[in-house]
Motif scaffolding. Sequence first.
Motif, mmCIF file in Angstrom:
data_model
loop_
_atom_site.group_PDB
_atom_site.id
_atom_site.type_symbol
_atom_site.label_atom_id
_atom_site.label_comp_id
_atom_site.label_asym_id
_atom_site.label_seq_id
_atom_site.Cartn_x
_atom_site.Cartn_y
_atom_site.Cartn_z
ATOM 1 N N LYS A 104 0.818 -1.216 0.000
ATOM 2 C CA LYS A 104 0.000 0.000 0.000
ATOM 3 C C LYS A 104 0.854 1.270 0.000
ATOM 4 O O LYS A 104 0.515 2.252 -0.649
ATOM 5 C CB LYS A 104 -0.902 0.026 1.238
ATOM 6 N N SER A 105 1.960 1.227 0.753
ATOM 7 C CA SER A 105 2.730 2.446 0.995
ATOM 8 C C SER A 105 3.857 2.668 0.011
ATOM 9 O O SER A 105 4.475 3.739 0.015
ATOM 10 C CB SER A 105 3.307 2.416 2.421
ATOM 11 N N GLY A 106 4.189 1.661 -0.786
ATOM 12 C CA GLY A 106 5.266 1.854 -1.734
ATOM 13 C C GLY A 106 6.581 1.303 -1.224
ATOM 14 O O GLY A 106 6.658 0.664 -0.170
ATOM 15 N N PRO A 107 7.667 1.559 -1.939
ATOM 16 C CA PRO A 107 8.950 0.896 -1.669
ATOM 17 C C PRO A 107 9.716 1.425 -0.455
ATOM 18 O O PRO A 107 10.739 0.854 -0.100
ATOM 19 C CB PRO A 107 9.740 1.137 -2.958
ATOM 20 N N SER A 108 9.257 2.534 0.154
ATOM 21 C CA SER A 108 9.944 3.070 1.336
ATOM 22 C C SER A 108 8.970 3.090 2.508
ATOM 23 O O SER A 108 7.938 3.774 2.462
ATOM 24 C CB SER A 108 10.472 4.482 1.078
ATOM 25 N N LEU A 109 9.304 2.352 3.557
ATOM 26 C CA LEU A 109 8.422 2.246 4.722
ATOM 27 C C LEU A 109 9.061 2.907 5.922
ATOM 28 O O LEU A 109 10.199 2.597 6.286
ATOM 29 C CB LEU A 109 8.141 0.769 5.053
ATOM 30 N N ARG A 110 8.315 3.836 6.551
ATOM 31 C CA ARG A 110 8.756 4.448 7.803
ATOM 32 C C ARG A 110 8.368 3.525 8.961
ATOM 33 O O ARG A 110 7.416 2.750 8.865
ATOM 34 C CB ARG A 110 8.082 5.806 8.001
ATOM 35 N N PRO A 111 9.077 3.583 10.074
ATOM 36 C CA PRO A 111 8.733 2.719 11.215
ATOM 37 C C PRO A 111 7.386 3.081 11.820
ATOM 38 O O PRO A 111 7.013 4.260 11.892
ATOM 39 C CB PRO A 111 9.882 2.957 12.200
ATOM 40 N N LEU A 112 6.664 2.059 12.275
ATOM 41 C CA LEU A 112 5.421 2.285 13.007
ATOM 42 C C LEU A 112 5.704 2.764 14.422
ATOM 43 O O LEU A 112 4.902 3.471 15.032
ATOM 44 C CB LEU A 112 4.609 0.985 13.069
ATOM 45 N N ARG A 113 6.871 2.384 14.919
ATOM 46 C CA ARG A 113 7.186 2.694 16.311
ATOM 47 C C ARG A 113 8.696 2.641 16.501
ATOM 48 O O ARG A 113 9.392 1.860 15.860
ATOM 49 C CB ARG A 113 6.512 1.672 17.225
ATOM 50 N N SER A 114 9.195 3.481 17.382
ATOM 51 C CA SER A 114 10.602 3.405 17.787
ATOM 52 C C SER A 114 10.682 3.705 19.273
ATOM 53 O O SER A 114 9.859 4.434 19.824
ATOM 54 C CB SER A 114 11.456 4.402 16.996
ATOM 55 N N GLU A 115 11.666 3.096 19.916
ATOM 56 C CA GLU A 115 11.822 3.269 21.354
ATOM 57 C C GLU A 115 13.306 3.463 21.663
ATOM 58 O O GLU A 115 14.151 2.636 21.305
ATOM 59 C CB GLU A 115 11.302 2.047 22.106
ATOM 60 N N ALA A 116 13.618 4.582 22.334
ATOM 61 C CA ALA A 116 15.000 4.878 22.718
ATOM 62 C C ALA A 116 15.342 4.130 23.999
ATOM 63 O O ALA A 116 15.501 4.717 25.075
ATOM 64 C CB ALA A 116 15.197 6.382 22.885
ATOM 65 N N LEU A 117 15.465 2.820 23.880
ATOM 66 C CA LEU A 117 15.680 1.980 25.060
ATOM 67 C C LEU A 117 16.979 2.308 25.778
ATOM 68 O O LEU A 117 17.041 2.309 27.007
ATOM 69 C CB LEU A 117 15.680 0.510 24.648
ATOM 70 N N ALA A 118 18.041 2.570 25.006
ATOM 71 C CA ALA A 118 19.335 2.835 25.634
ATOM 72 C C ALA A 118 19.268 4.067 26.526
ATOM 73 O O ALA A 118 19.720 4.053 27.678
ATOM 74 C CB ALA A 118 20.409 3.001 24.567
ATOM 75 N N LYS A 119 18.679 5.136 26.016
ATOM 76 C CA LYS A 119 18.586 6.368 26.804
ATOM 77 C C LYS A 119 17.660 6.182 27.996
ATOM 78 O O LYS A 119 17.908 6.688 29.098
ATOM 79 C CB LYS A 119 18.078 7.510 25.909
ATOM 80 N N ARG A 120 16.601 5.399 27.809
ATOM 81 C CA ARG A 120 15.647 5.181 28.887
ATOM 82 C C ARG A 120 16.269 4.390 30.033
ATOM 83 O O ARG A 120 16.049 4.682 31.209
ATOM 84 C CB ARG A 120 14.443 4.433 28.338
ATOM 85 N N VAL A 121 17.072 3.398 29.699
ATOM 86 C CA VAL A 121 17.659 2.551 30.740
ATOM 87 C C VAL A 121 18.875 3.207 31.373
ATOM 88 O O VAL A 121 19.041 3.196 32.592
ATOM 89 C CB VAL A 121 18.034 1.173 30.139
ATOM 90 N N LEU A 122 19.741 3.799 30.538
ATOM 91 C CA LEU A 122 20.974 4.383 31.057
ATOM 92 C C LEU A 122 20.754 5.753 31.676
ATOM 93 O O LEU A 122 21.554 6.206 32.488
ATOM 94 C CB LEU A 122 22.007 4.491 29.927
ATOM 95 N N LYS A 123 19.652 6.408 31.282
ATOM 96 C CA LYS A 123 19.315 7.746 31.794
ATOM 97 C C LYS A 123 20.491 8.713 31.650
ATOM 98 O O LYS A 123 20.841 9.456 32.568
ATOM 99 C CB LYS A 123 18.873 7.665 33.263
ATOM 100 N N SER A 124 21.118 8.649 30.479
ATOM 101 C CA SER A 124 22.238 9.562 30.207
ATOM 102 C C SER A 124 22.256 9.859 28.724
ATOM 103 O O SER A 124 21.528 9.263 27.929
ATOM 104 C CB SER A 124 23.571 8.938 30.637
ATOM 105 N N ALA A 125 23.103 10.809 28.362
ATOM 106 C CA ALA A 125 23.183 11.199 26.959
ATOM 107 C C ALA A 125 23.993 10.208 26.133
ATOM 108 O O ALA A 125 23.926 10.206 24.910
ATOM 109 C CB ALA A 125 23.819 12.592 26.847
#
Length: 609
Positions: A104-125
Motif C-alpha cells: 500500500k505504501s510503496g517501496p519506502s516504509l517508515r517505522p510504526l514505532r521506535s523506542e529509545a531503550l538505551a537512553k531510557r535505561v541508562l538515563k544519560s546522553a
Amino acid sequence: MKTRLYLTLLAVAVASAQPYKDLEGPTGAVYALAFSSDSRYLLSAGSDRTVRLWHMPHGTQLARLIGPTASVNALGLLPDSAGTVWGASSDGKVYQWRFQEYRKSGPSLRPLRSEALAKRVLKSASIDPWEGLALHPSRPILYAISRGGLLVAWDIEEGWVQTFRDTAGVAYTLLLSPNGKNLYVGSGTGNLIILDAQSLEVQKTLRGHTKGIRGLALSPDGRTLASAGLDGKVMLWTIAEGLRTKTLEKHTDGVRAVAFSPDGRYLASAGKDGLLCLWALPTGRLEKVIDLGVPLWTVSFSPNGQYLVAGGEAALLRLWRIDQLGIRPIQIIAETDSLYAPPTDLQDNIPQCRTAQPHRYAFIIGNEDYRSFQPTFTPAMNVPYALRDAYTFRMYAENVLGVPPLNIVFLQNATAAQTERELEKLLLLIQASRGKAEVFFYYAGHGVPHPQTQESYLLPVDASPTAPDKGGIRLTDLVQKLGGSGAEKVWIILDACFSGGAREESPLAARGIRLRPKPVVLSGPVVFISATSADEEALPYHQARHGLFTYFLLKALKLKGCTHTPIETLLEEAATETTRYSLLLHNKLQRPTWIVSPALSEKILGSPW
C-alpha cells in the motif's frame, strides 16, 4: 561470425549458470538477516541504516524499511500475517515495521514505532549500541543486548523494563529458546551465559572460548547450541547438560555467525577471514569451504531448507540454492520402516524405580575431546558422543540403579592424574563400606592396545596412544584394583574397543595399527561388560547421538529396568540390537560381550539390577 556468436552465447550461459546470486542494493556492510516463516521473504540490514525486503527465490528488492540514524545490527521477525519486524540499531533505539504494508505504501516504509531503550535505561546522553535482539514467542516482550553488556527485557504493551548486565562489560549476541524460557548471551569474555528469560537470573555459564562469542544458533530439535567465537572456533554444546561436545576448526580469524539448516543436517559458519564453512552434523565433518574474499558478518538458511544467504563487508549479500552447492546430503533412515524408527530420547522421562542404596557407587568417565589435549590429533580422532553417553549413564545410575548422587564420581575429558586421583578415592570409599559396596564403573572413550604387548588400556585425554603404559589405565590393573578392593560386586561397563578402531577415527587406526588385544583375566567379584568382541570397533549411533551399545543398554534400562527383569535379559536385548544396527547402519559387526568372574556365580545375571 557464427563461431563468435556461439562463443558469446556460451559465455552468457556459463555466467548465468553460476551457483549463486548477488543481491544488489546494500551500500554498506550487511550485519543481519531474517527469513519469513514461509521462506517467501528475506530481510537484510546493515551499516547503511536500512532494512531491505527481498522477494524469494529471485532476490528482487521489494522495499526499504527506513528510519534508523545508525547501523541496524539485529533483526527479529514475528510469524504474523502483517510481517512485523523489529530492528536494533547502534543509535540506541529499536524500531518496528510491518513489511507487508509495502503493497500500500510503496517501496519506502517508515517505522510504526521506535523506542529509545538505551537512553531510557541508562538515563544519560551516552548511547550504548544494540548488538542483538530477540522476540518472545508468546508474550509481547522484546529482548535486546548492548555492546556494553546490558541486557534489557521490554514489555512492548505495558512499557516496563527489566535489566541484567554482564560483568565483563562487553556482549555481542543474544538468542532466545523457542519456548521462551531461556536466554543465551554471548559475552565478550568468551563465556556463554544462560539466563532465565523471565527473571533474567543466571542459570549456567559455559566456558570454552578464549575470546568473545559473536554468534549463536540453536539446532531445530532444541538440544544443541552452536557458538561462534572470535578465537576462530565454532563450539557445539548440549543444552540439557551444558557440555561442549565438539570444537570445529577451520577459520583463521574470528567466527561471527553460525546457522543450522532446518533439518539439522548442516551447520554454516561465517568468519572475518571471509570463509563460509559448511559442516555435516552430527559428525562435525567439514563438507565445503567457500572463500568470499571479504569479512563476513552473518549467515542464514531459509526455513524450507532450499537457500543459504551470507552477508558481509563491501555490501556483500549472496544467495545460494542448496542443491547447487554440491554438498552431500547425509543419509536419512526411512521412517516408514519400524526397524529404522526415530531413536528413543534417553534423557526424557527417565524412570525412578529405586530409592538410593547407600552402598552403591558409580565411577563414570566420558573422554571425548582428545584434540584439545594433544595437538597432533585431528578433530576426527575425538570420540563422538562420549560425554553425552557418560552424562546419560550418570542419570540412569542415579534414577534406575539407585546410586546416591554423593556416591557418583563423574569425570569429563579426564587426564591421567585426575583419573588416578579419583580412583584412589573410590577405593577408600569401598573399603569404608566393609564388604557391602556395589560398584558400577562406566567408561566411554578411546581404548588402545599396547603396540608391543597387545594389552588393553583405557586412554586418558592426555595419554599417548603409542605409549599407553605412560599415563594409560591398564585394564588388567583396573580389574585387579576394583576386584581386590573389598567390594561385594563390581560391574565394569566399557563402550570402547581395544584394537585400534574407534567410533570415528582412532589415534591408532590413523597410523595404520590394528591389533587383536589380549583377553582380560578377571579376578575378584567382577562382571566385565564390553561393547565389542575381540578386534571389533565400538560404533556410534548418529541419529541418537550416542555410542551404539550405550544407547541400547540404557534403552533396555529405561523400558525394563524397573520391572525386575534379569540383568542377562537386558544385556541380551542390548547386544542383539547393537549387532543388528551395526550391520545395518555401518556394514560392520559389533558384538557386545560379558564375562562373570569365577569369584561370582553365573546366577548373578539372573537377578535384576
